[in-house]
Write an enzyme that holds these catalytic residues in place. Structure first.
Site, mmCIF file in Angstrom:
data_model
loop_
_atom_site.group_PDB
_atom_site.id
_atom_site.type_symbol
_atom_site.label_atom_id
_atom_site.label_comp_id
_atom_site.label_asym_id
_atom_site.label_seq_id
_atom_site.Cartn_x
_atom_site.Cartn_y
_atom_site.Cartn_z
ATOM 1 N N GLY A 114 -5.837 7.450 -3.021
ATOM 2 C CA GLY A 114 -4.592 7.859 -3.657
ATOM 3 C C GLY A 114 -4.153 9.265 -3.298
ATOM 4 O O GLY A 114 -3.531 9.956 -4.100
ATOM 5 N N TYR A 153 6.380 8.404 -2.778
ATOM 6 C CA TYR A 153 5.021 8.548 -3.297
ATOM 7 C C TYR A 153 4.630 10.022 -3.350
ATOM 8 O O TYR A 153 3.991 10.480 -4.306
ATOM 9 C CB TYR A 153 4.064 7.783 -2.379
ATOM 10 C CG TYR A 153 2.617 7.788 -2.809
ATOM 11 C CD1 TYR A 153 2.138 6.826 -3.698
ATOM 12 C CD2 TYR A 153 1.725 8.741 -2.314
ATOM 13 C CE1 TYR A 153 0.802 6.822 -4.085
ATOM 14 C CE2 TYR A 153 0.399 8.742 -2.695
ATOM 15 C CZ TYR A 153 -0.062 7.778 -3.580
ATOM 16 O OH TYR A 153 -1.383 7.789 -3.964
ATOM 17 N N GLY A 190 1.776 2.806 -3.091
ATOM 18 C CA GLY A 190 1.779 3.258 -4.477
ATOM 19 C C GLY A 190 2.164 2.193 -5.473
ATOM 20 O O GLY A 190 2.539 2.506 -6.611
ATOM 21 N N THR A 191 2.053 0.932 -5.080
ATOM 22 C CA THR A 191 2.488 -0.176 -5.934
ATOM 23 C C THR A 191 1.764 -0.186 -7.277
ATOM 24 O O THR A 191 2.402 -0.292 -8.339
ATOM 25 C CB THR A 191 2.255 -1.524 -5.220
ATOM 26 O OG1 THR A 191 2.811 -1.472 -3.905
ATOM 27 C CG2 THR A 191 2.877 -2.658 -5.995
ATOM 28 N N HIS A 224 7.548 -7.073 -2.564
ATOM 29 C CA HIS A 224 7.590 -6.403 -1.261
ATOM 30 C C HIS A 224 8.756 -6.951 -0.427
ATOM 31 O O HIS A 224 8.908 -6.589 0.741
ATOM 32 C CB HIS A 224 6.293 -6.646 -0.476
ATOM 33 C CG HIS A 224 5.062 -6.084 -1.125
ATOM 34 N ND1 HIS A 224 5.032 -4.858 -1.746
ATOM 35 C CD2 HIS A 224 3.793 -6.587 -1.221
ATOM 36 C CE1 HIS A 224 3.801 -4.632 -2.214
ATOM 37 N NE2 HIS A 224 3.045 -5.662 -1.896
ATOM 38 N N LYS A 240 0.813 -1.219 0.000
ATOM 39 C CA LYS A 240 0.000 0.000 0.000
ATOM 40 C C LYS A 240 0.846 1.268 0.000
ATOM 41 O O LYS A 240 0.573 2.240 0.689
ATOM 42 C CB LYS A 240 -0.972 0.013 1.188
ATOM 43 C CG LYS A 240 -1.811 -1.243 1.334
ATOM 44 C CD LYS A 240 -2.502 -1.636 0.022
ATOM 45 C CE LYS A 240 -3.514 -0.614 -0.449
ATOM 46 N NZ LYS A 240 -4.094 -0.987 -1.775
#
Length: 327
Positions: free
Chosen positions: A293, A229, A77-78, A141, A75
């Site tokens: 987002g 991000y 910005g993948t 990850h 979580k």
């Protein structure tokens, strides 16, 4: 757990090999706030299934010098990073223009275009990575410490994206409530923040994961690029050009940059039918990857005291590193 559950395969433990079961029996374990149980391996916390995927990946994955590996905490910005880099490196093969309606990102979720290493190595251990077009684009990850040795020894490129821990935590909190309500129902927000600040969540501790890649980017900037991000959100075009230069993508026109930014924006991707109505092979609904987002969205969920608890923890853990994250 039923295979019809919305919980993705990598949160289940149906297909562990005996070697992994034996290893797990010797590892420290904790009840998780996203899963019923998680285990500490090489300093990080994992589900049984993800641990199996990591072990398979460490044993079998052979990196190529031309590979591009995108790394994030969950979580962070993948989905967006996958879309941006896919569009960037494939802009000759799949021109990005407002007049083109057949770009892969318009009809395929980014997670299907960029394979998740440890997920694939658990769910589809016979997947042939050699069949991916060059340069192979993948994501993980996995902590820097636990990367396959071939990744560390090759000349492949790593792009690491870090997100403000409060936003990351809140995004993970809401994601978990959607995907695994049975595991989060008895885990109040205050308890989850405490676990996060103790480093006890999937892939955690957060600070170890971030700092390993931060230091790697300082030691070997030609191999590891560290982006945030927040900077991606504030100046997407500038960061795309920075990533392009790092990956050796050649010159990129301003118009191409603008088109990539537009194609991969949260508004654009989240409005596509494939990302509103689709499902991944593991059963997870694609809309689960698109919540807000935003930068600073944690304010809608965290009280001032809980936010301060996370801030104090991160300030302590990052002290002396030279890394400053946006609040």
């Amino acid at each position: 757990m039923s295979s019809s559950s919305s919980v993705p395969d990598y949160l289940r433990d149906d297909d562990l090999i005996q070697e992994t079961r034996d290893l797990i029996s010797s590892l420290p374990s904790e009840k998780g706030w996203l899963v019923s149980r998680m285990y500490q391996f090489q300093g990080r916390w994992h589900t049984e299934a993800l641990l199996q995927g990591i072990l398979n990946c460490q044993k079998d994955f052979e990196a190529q010098d031309s590979d591009i590996i995108l790394v994030t905490n969950p979580k962070s910005g993948t989905t967006w990073l996958k879309a941006l880099v896919f569009a960037l490196i494939n802009r000759q093969k799949f021109p990005v223009s407002s007049s083109s309606g057949n770009h892969p990102l318009l009809v395929t979720n980014p997670h299907l275009l960029v394979p998740f290493l440890e997920g694939v190595y658990y769910e589809s251990p016979d997947f042939d990575f050699s069949e991916l077009p060059s340069p192979r684009l993948m994501n993980t990850h996995i902590s820097h410490l636990s990367l396959p040795e071939s990744v560390k020894s090759s000349s492949c490129k790593i792009v690491y994206c870090c997100r403000n821990p409060k936003d990351m935590f809140v995004s993970l909190w809401h994601f978990g409530k959607k995907l695994a309500p049975e595991h989060t129902a008895d885990y109040p927000l205050e308890k989850a923040v405490e676990a996060f600040c103790e480093g006890k969540f999937i892939g955690g501790p957060f600070w170890d994961h971030v700092l390993e890649y931060w230091y790697a980017s300082r030691v070997n900037p030609n191999k590891v690029l560290f982006v945030t991000y927040e900077e991606l959100k504030k100046q997407t075009g500038v960061e795309i050009k920075r990533i392009a230069e790092f990956l050796g993508c050649g010159s990129i026109e301003e118009e191409e940059v603008r088109e990539i930014v537009k194609l991969c924006s949260f508004e654009s991707l989240s409005s596509l039918e494939i990302n509103r109505e689709g499902k991944l092979p593991n059963g997870i609904e694609t809309k689960a990857f698109f919540r807000k987002g935003e930068i600073g969205g944690w304010r809608d969920t965290l009280s001032e005291s809980l936010a301060e608890k996370i801030d104090r923890t991160i300030e302590e853990k990052f002290r002396g590193s030279g890394l400053k994250l946006s609040c």
